[in-house]
Design a protein around this motif. Sequence first.
Motif, short mmCIF file in Angstrom:
data_model
loop_
_atom_site.label_atom_id
_atom_site.label_comp_id
_atom_site.label_asym_id
_atom_site.label_seq_id
_atom_site.Cartn_x
_atom_site.Cartn_y
_atom_site.Cartn_z
N PHE A 1 -20.48 10.97 5.48
CA PHE A 1 -21.78 11.14 4.82
C PHE A 1 -21.87 10.40 3.50
CE2 PHE A 1 -19.35 14.48 2.79
CZ PHE A 1 -19.87 14.55 1.51
N THR A 2 -20.74 10.17 2.83
CA THR A 2 -20.80 9.48 1.54
C THR A 2 -21.14 7.99 1.67
OG1 THR A 2 -18.41 9.11 1.58
CG2 THR A 2 -19.20 11.07 0.40
N LEU A 3 -21.23 7.51 2.89
CA LEU A 3 -21.62 6.11 3.10
C LEU A 3 -23.14 5.93 3.15
CD1 LEU A 3 -18.96 5.21 5.81
CD2 LEU A 3 -18.89 4.70 3.36
N PHE A 4 -23.87 7.05 3.09
CA PHE A 4 -25.32 7.01 3.19
C PHE A 4 -25.96 7.36 1.85
CE2 PHE A 4 -23.64 7.84 7.38
CZ PHE A 4 -24.33 6.92 8.16
N PRO A 5 -27.12 6.78 1.56
CA PRO A 5 -27.79 7.03 0.27
C PRO A 5 -28.48 8.41 0.25
CG PRO A 5 -29.14 5.56 1.59
CD PRO A 5 -27.85 5.80 2.37
N LEU A 6 -27.68 9.44 0.12
CA LEU A 6 -28.18 10.81 0.11
C LEU A 6 -27.98 11.42 -1.27
CD1 LEU A 6 -26.37 11.91 3.40
CD2 LEU A 6 -28.77 11.20 3.19
N THR A 7 -28.75 12.44 -1.59
CA THR A 7 -28.56 13.15 -2.85
C THR A 7 -27.16 13.73 -2.92
OG1 THR A 7 -30.91 13.68 -2.89
CG2 THR A 7 -29.48 15.01 -4.30
N ILE A 8 -26.71 14.29 -1.83
CA ILE A 8 -25.37 14.90 -1.79
C ILE A 8 -24.28 13.85 -2.01
CG2 ILE A 8 -25.03 14.75 0.70
CD1 ILE A 8 -24.24 17.92 -0.89
N THR A 9 -24.54 12.62 -1.58
CA THR A 9 -23.58 11.54 -1.77
C THR A 9 -23.38 11.28 -3.26
OG1 THR A 9 -24.08 10.51 0.34
CG2 THR A 9 -23.12 9.09 -1.34
N ALA A 10 -24.47 11.19 -3.99
CA ALA A 10 -24.37 10.95 -5.44
C ALA A 10 -23.56 12.06 -6.11
CB ALA A 10 -25.76 10.84 -6.05
N ARG A 11 -23.79 13.30 -5.71
CA ARG A 11 -23.05 14.43 -6.29
C ARG A 11 -21.56 14.33 -5.98
NH1 ARG A 11 -23.74 20.15 -3.75
NH2 ARG A 11 -22.02 19.36 -2.52
N GLN B 1 -1.42 22.27 -0.48
CA GLN B 1 -1.21 23.31 -1.49
C GLN B 1 0.12 24.03 -1.27
OE1 GLN B 1 -4.16 26.43 -1.55
NE2 GLN B 1 -3.85 26.71 -3.75
N ALA B 2 0.44 24.34 -0.03
CA ALA B 2 1.70 25.02 0.28
C ALA B 2 2.91 24.17 -0.10
CB ALA B 2 1.75 25.36 1.77
N ALA B 3 2.74 22.85 -0.11
CA ALA B 3 3.82 21.95 -0.49
C ALA B 3 3.98 21.87 -2.01
CB ALA B 3 3.58 20.56 0.09
N GLY B 4 3.09 22.56 -2.73
CA GLY B 4 3.20 22.60 -4.19
C GLY B 4 2.41 21.55 -4.92
N ALA B 5 1.60 20.81 -4.21
CA ALA B 5 0.78 19.79 -4.85
C ALA B 5 -0.64 20.33 -5.06
CB ALA B 5 0.72 18.53 -4.00
N PRO B 6 -1.24 20.04 -6.21
CA PRO B 6 -2.60 20.49 -6.44
C PRO B 6 -3.56 19.81 -5.46
CG PRO B 6 -1.59 19.71 -8.48
CD PRO B 6 -0.68 19.34 -7.35
N VAL B 7 -4.50 20.60 -4.96
CA VAL B 7 -5.51 20.05 -4.05
C VAL B 7 -6.85 20.66 -4.39
CG1 VAL B 7 -5.08 21.77 -2.25
CG2 VAL B 7 -6.09 19.57 -1.63
N GLU B 8 -7.86 19.82 -4.37
CA GLU B 8 -9.24 20.25 -4.57
C GLU B 8 -9.94 20.04 -3.23
OE1 GLU B 8 -12.90 18.22 -6.83
OE2 GLU B 8 -11.26 18.81 -8.18
N LEU B 9 -10.48 21.11 -2.68
CA LEU B 9 -11.15 21.04 -1.38
C LEU B 9 -12.65 21.22 -1.58
CD1 LEU B 9 -11.10 21.01 1.75
CD2 LEU B 9 -10.78 23.49 1.64
N GLY B 10 -13.40 20.28 -1.04
CA GLY B 10 -14.86 20.38 -1.07
C GLY B 10 -15.38 20.41 0.35
N VAL B 11 -16.09 21.48 0.70
CA VAL B 11 -16.73 21.59 2.02
C VAL B 11 -18.23 21.52 1.79
CG1 VAL B 11 -17.00 22.99 4.08
CG2 VAL B 11 -14.80 22.98 2.88
N VAL B 12 -18.85 20.50 2.36
CA VAL B 12 -20.26 20.24 2.12
C VAL B 12 -21.09 20.73 3.31
CG1 VAL B 12 -21.95 18.45 1.59
CG2 VAL B 12 -19.61 18.25 0.72
N ALA B 13 -21.93 21.70 3.05
CA ALA B 13 -22.76 22.30 4.11
C ALA B 13 -23.68 21.26 4.75
CB ALA B 13 -23.59 23.44 3.53
N GLY B 14 -23.62 21.19 6.07
CA GLY B 14 -24.51 20.34 6.84
C GLY B 14 -24.14 18.87 6.88
N ALA B 15 -23.09 18.47 6.17
CA ALA B 15 -22.73 17.05 6.11
C ALA B 15 -21.90 16.63 7.32
CB ALA B 15 -21.96 16.75 4.83
N MET B 16 -22.14 15.39 7.76
CA MET B 16 -21.42 14.84 8.89
C MET B 16 -20.29 13.93 8.40
SD MET B 16 -24.02 12.94 7.93
CE MET B 16 -24.76 11.35 7.82
N HIS B 17 -19.45 13.48 9.31
CA HIS B 17 -18.35 12.58 8.98
C HIS B 17 -18.92 11.30 8.36
CE1 HIS B 17 -14.28 11.08 9.30
NE2 HIS B 17 -14.79 9.93 9.68
#
Length: 88
Positions: free
Chosen positions: A64-74, A46-62
């Motif tokens: 996590f999107t590789l696992f069939p979880l509800t949070i993964t689908a979201r 962001q400081a470099a002037g590029a748009p960034v979207e940050l998502g911090v997922v409560a309780g998720a581990m490194h």
Amino acid sequence: MGTEQRRAPQVSPLFADLAGLPPARIVVGTEDPLLDDSLFLAARWQAAGAPVELGVVAGAMHGFTLFPLTITARELRRQRDFLTTAGR
């Protein structure tokens, strides 16, 4: 690797010149060992002037999107939406 070697942009994007980069989406879980690095990278992006979207997922581990979880689908829906609109 010594401290200075680890700060080389080729080794760590945290120390790279981020000017001119496209929009980014960074997603990290609160239980991910790379949480601090991800937060720092998002701030630098962001400081470099590029748009960034940050998502911090409560309780998720490194990778996590590789696992069939509800949070993964979201998060995969959010990723698809980001990619659909990022270039506009």
